[in-house]
Design a protein around this motif. Sequence first.
Motif, PDB file in Angstrom:
ATOM      1  N   LYS A  22      -5.107 -10.615  -9.373  1.00 27.58           N
ATOM      2  CA  LYS A  22      -4.947 -11.508  -8.050  1.00 27.58           C
ATOM      3  C   LYS A  22      -3.542 -10.903  -7.368  1.00 27.58           C
ATOM      4  O   LYS A  22      -3.890 -10.871  -5.908  1.00 27.58           O
ATOM      5  CB  LYS A  22      -4.724 -12.718  -8.353  1.00 27.58           C
ATOM      6  N   TYR A  23      -2.748 -10.467  -7.885  1.00 28.34           N
ATOM      7  CA  TYR A  23      -1.488 -10.104  -7.281  1.00 28.34           C
ATOM      8  C   TYR A  23      -1.639  -8.725  -6.689  1.00 28.34           C
ATOM      9  O   TYR A  23      -1.000  -8.246  -5.502  1.00 28.34           O
ATOM     10  CB  TYR A  23      -0.060 -10.365  -7.933  1.00 28.34           C
ATOM     11  N   LYS A  24      -2.432  -7.758  -7.251  1.00 24.28           N
ATOM     12  CA  LYS A  24      -2.545  -6.523  -7.015  1.00 24.28           C
ATOM     13  C   LYS A  24      -3.405  -6.386  -5.474  1.00 24.28           C
ATOM     14  O   LYS A  24      -3.249  -5.782  -4.599  1.00 24.28           O
ATOM     15  CB  LYS A  24      -3.531  -5.762  -7.991  1.00 24.28           C
ATOM     16  N   LYS A  25      -4.389  -7.441  -5.591  1.00 25.83           N
ATOM     17  CA  LYS A  25      -5.025  -7.530  -4.332  1.00 25.83           C
ATOM     18  C   LYS A  25      -4.199  -7.998  -2.885  1.00 25.83           C
ATOM     19  O   LYS A  25      -4.302  -7.621  -2.209  1.00 25.83           O
ATOM     20  CB  LYS A  25      -6.240  -8.731  -4.396  1.00 25.83           C
ATOM     21  N   LEU A  26      -3.299  -8.898  -3.276  1.00 24.52           N
ATOM     22  CA  LEU A  26      -2.336  -9.492  -2.616  1.00 24.52           C
ATOM     23  C   LEU A  26      -1.204  -8.400  -1.891  1.00 24.52           C
ATOM     24  O   LEU A  26      -1.252  -8.365  -0.872  1.00 24.52           O
ATOM     25  CB  LEU A  26      -1.681 -10.603  -2.878  1.00 24.52           C
ATOM     26  N   VAL A  27      -0.976  -7.496  -2.964  1.00 28.62           N
ATOM     27  CA  VAL A  27      -0.227  -6.494  -2.589  1.00 28.62           C
ATOM     28  C   VAL A  27      -0.941  -5.528  -1.516  1.00 28.62           C
ATOM     29  O   VAL A  27      -0.278  -4.942  -0.442  1.00 28.62           O
ATOM     30  CB  VAL A  27       0.248  -5.716  -3.576  1.00 28.62           C
ATOM     31  N   ASN A  28      -2.097  -5.230  -2.294  1.00 29.48           N
ATOM     32  CA  ASN A  28      -2.796  -4.237  -1.099  1.00 29.48           C
ATOM     33  C   ASN A  28      -3.260  -4.801   0.595  1.00 29.48           C
ATOM     34  O   ASN A  28      -3.357  -4.320   1.255  1.00 29.48           O
ATOM     35  CB  ASN A  28      -4.210  -4.044  -1.731  1.00 29.48           C
ATOM     36  N   THR A  29      -3.401  -6.201   0.351  1.00 28.95           N
ATOM     37  CA  THR A  29      -3.909  -6.873   1.615  1.00 28.95           C
ATOM     38  C   THR A  29      -2.526  -6.645   2.508  1.00 28.95           C
ATOM     39  O   THR A  29      -2.629  -6.652   3.741  1.00 28.95           O
ATOM     40  CB  THR A  29      -3.958  -8.543   1.395  1.00 28.95           C
ATOM     41  N   TYR A  30      -1.374  -6.963   1.910  1.00 28.86           N
ATOM     42  CA  TYR A  30      -0.076  -6.746   2.773  1.00 28.86           C
ATOM     43  C   TYR A  30       0.227  -5.676   3.165  1.00 28.86           C
ATOM     44  O   TYR A  30       0.772  -5.367   4.270  1.00 28.86           O
ATOM     45  CB  TYR A  30       1.139  -7.557   1.834  1.00 28.86           C
ATOM     46  N   SER A  31       0.027  -4.656   2.563  1.00 25.59           N
ATOM     47  CA  SER A  31       0.036  -3.219   2.696  1.00 25.59           C
ATOM     48  C   SER A  31      -0.654  -2.776   3.966  1.00 25.59           C
ATOM     49  O   SER A  31      -0.397  -2.434   4.949  1.00 25.59           O
ATOM     50  CB  SER A  31      -0.465  -2.272   1.703  1.00 25.59           C
ATOM     51  N   PHE A  32      -2.131  -3.213   4.183  1.00 25.49           N
ATOM     52  CA  PHE A  32      -2.652  -3.229   5.203  1.00 25.49           C
ATOM     53  C   PHE A  32      -2.301  -3.946   6.503  1.00 25.49           C
ATOM     54  O   PHE A  32      -2.266  -3.450   7.617  1.00 25.49           O
ATOM     55  CB  PHE A  32      -4.283  -3.711   5.070  1.00 25.49           C
ATOM     56  N   MET A  33      -1.774  -5.204   6.249  1.00 26.11           N
ATOM     57  CA  MET A  33      -1.063  -5.929   7.250  1.00 26.11           C
ATOM     58  C   MET A  33       0.075  -5.077   7.737  1.00 26.11           C
ATOM     59  O   MET A  33       0.318  -5.313   9.194  1.00 26.11           O
ATOM     60  CB  MET A  33      -0.885  -7.270   6.773  1.00 26.11           C
ATOM     61  N   ARG A  34       0.854  -4.525   6.890  1.00 33.47           N
ATOM     62  CA  ARG A  34       1.976  -3.726   7.663  1.00 33.47           C
ATOM     63  C   ARG A  34       1.540  -2.556   8.346  1.00 33.47           C
ATOM     64  O   ARG A  34       2.091  -2.310   9.557  1.00 33.47           O
ATOM     65  CB  ARG A  34       2.650  -3.083   6.248  1.00 33.47           C
ATOM     66  N   LEU A  35       0.424  -1.819   7.896  1.00 32.60           N
ATOM     67  CA  LEU A  35      -0.108  -0.941   8.863  1.00 32.60           C
ATOM     68  C   LEU A  35      -0.612  -1.521  10.208  1.00 32.60           C
ATOM     69  O   LEU A  35      -0.504  -0.815  11.372  1.00 32.60           O
ATOM     70  CB  LEU A  35      -1.217  -0.282   8.211  1.00 32.60           C
ATOM     71  N   GLY A  36      -1.047  -3.045  10.041  1.00 31.23           N
ATOM     72  CA  GLY A  36      -1.440  -3.611  11.472  1.00 31.23           C
ATOM     73  C   GLY A  36      -0.216  -3.770  12.389  1.00 31.23           C
ATOM     74  O   GLY A  36      -0.297  -3.613  13.562  1.00 31.23           O
TER      75      GLY A  36
END
Length: 600
Positions: A22-36
């Motif tokens: 679960k937290y791995k998915k959240l980390v990846n999501t927030y990484s993409f948001m930082r790119l955004g």
Amino acid sequence: MEQDIINDYKTRSEAALQEVSKYKKLVNTYSFMRLGIFALFVAAIALAKTQDNFTILAVSFVILLFCFAWLVSRQAAFEQQREYFLRLSQINENEIKSILQHENIYADGRRFSDDKHVYTADLDIFGNASLLQLINRCATFAGNDKLALWLSAHTSKEVITSRQEAVKEIAKKNSWRLDLQTRLLFANNAVADQFKSLFNYLRLPLDLPGEKWLKPYIKIAPFLLLGAIIAAFFIPLITLLAIAIAVFNMSILVSKGDYLIKSGFVADKIGGILGNYVSVFKTIEAEQWQSEGCGNLKLRLKNGRTSKSIEELSKLINKLSYSSVMIVGFILNVFFLWALKQVIAIEEWKRNNKESLEDAFDVIAEFEALISLSSLAINYPQWAFPEIAAGDAYTLVAKSLAHPLINRTKRIENDYELDSTFKIDIITGSNMAGKSTFLRTIGINTVLALCGAPVCAGSMAVSVMTIISYMRIKDSLNESTSTFKAELDRLQMLLSAVEGEEKIFFLIDEMLRGTNSVDKYLGSKAVIERLISKKAVGMVATHDLQIAELETSYPAYIRNFYFDIQVKNGEMLFDYKIKHGECKTFNASLLLKQIGINVG
């Protein structure tokens, strides 16, 4: 029952891994948001250029910078949670391996190995496939030291019973135990001088010259410089004053450079370590305890203030590191004398907390040692907490006693009774029949009992006493010591020990094996008679049936026991059960025959 315990650990491990996912998915999501965020900033630049409006860029920069910082903070928190659940899964998997294979991710204690100790080498207390390897759950260096001390020397009856109650309470809080182990796992296999550096740093004052006047100046310095800069917009001449204040501030930092470097170098190494321990202290402080032992340990943490105190120091050290960031550090130092301000604050903290901090980390070490003992109570609920017997005589009574390091499917249980008396037991028997293993079974369970742990038995009662073993006698080329000389040294240690007031329980396996059979018998007989005269108590395992005849001369003091074999169709069968009396069946000739040598 064992499978139920293993299944519980498996369930916990699988649940932890689900959280990891679960937290791995959240980390990846927030990484993409930082790119955004970065993409939006590029778009803002393009829009500002198209509209020729700098305000759009400035406002976008502030908003997007705030959003980016928030995303970084959230992602860091998710990464911490992911790491926590990874470690929690590892802790649970380790318990399963410990039960099934006696494997362990924690240290096996080989650094404590000492062939000259009165029993630890003979009883496999430290090292590979040892007792400590089975029970150790200590991640910190201090915790390992504490547990090793408990296994190396007995203490008073009051301390033992207090530990027992603490271990029993922790055993009922398995989730708490696993949580604390998880939070401490970062310290596993850490370098030895980690806390030595910390405590040395806390004990030694920096003795910063001019600290008394620097403290009030540091408080007003940012206002002086900021005021001068604002005034310079209206009165250009004041620009010189602003520059002078900035230069003065930097000159102060340069003049104290040696002190700042000295403090910053050590602080930088321990800042992250302290931050990891904050959650450990909070976990201990938040728990409610009923046993006196655990309750007293919690009280030593200043009624819950220790975690706040450690957190304060950790934050001060982290703030000190800001000054090493090039542009940010320069601004902070010019306006706030930032590095000097943090060093002075750290020195104030040290003066107020240096003694209590060292004691606080000793609390962690003691909890780790108690957790280690509780792992036996949790993983082997059929084991018993022994009664610690009082009285001047010796008590060692056990039912269904077995060796804890032998696989459950292979170990043999025996009963033994030495009930408030003084006896020496002579144990005879064939080769490989179980004499040595029985002596070690008695010894290792007594070590467990006298450190506050449950024992591998259905029940046990034991006096507080010091074990002295005589089993694996080794020669030493480095010390020019023959086997016989090494045996004499061990006997001298034993005979000296029984002269004192302390209760000594000895375990002797084949005395004086380094000499001829005549001297061996005469010497062994003389040693045992000397031990009888001193009212010494213990066991002597031997192949020499003449030693068993001492029961005739000392019927009130000597008891005979034996391990035997049954031979069926030329095959030797061992039951490994102790019996009263002398052994009548020996197997040396049969063993020799199996390798092609016929005797007689």
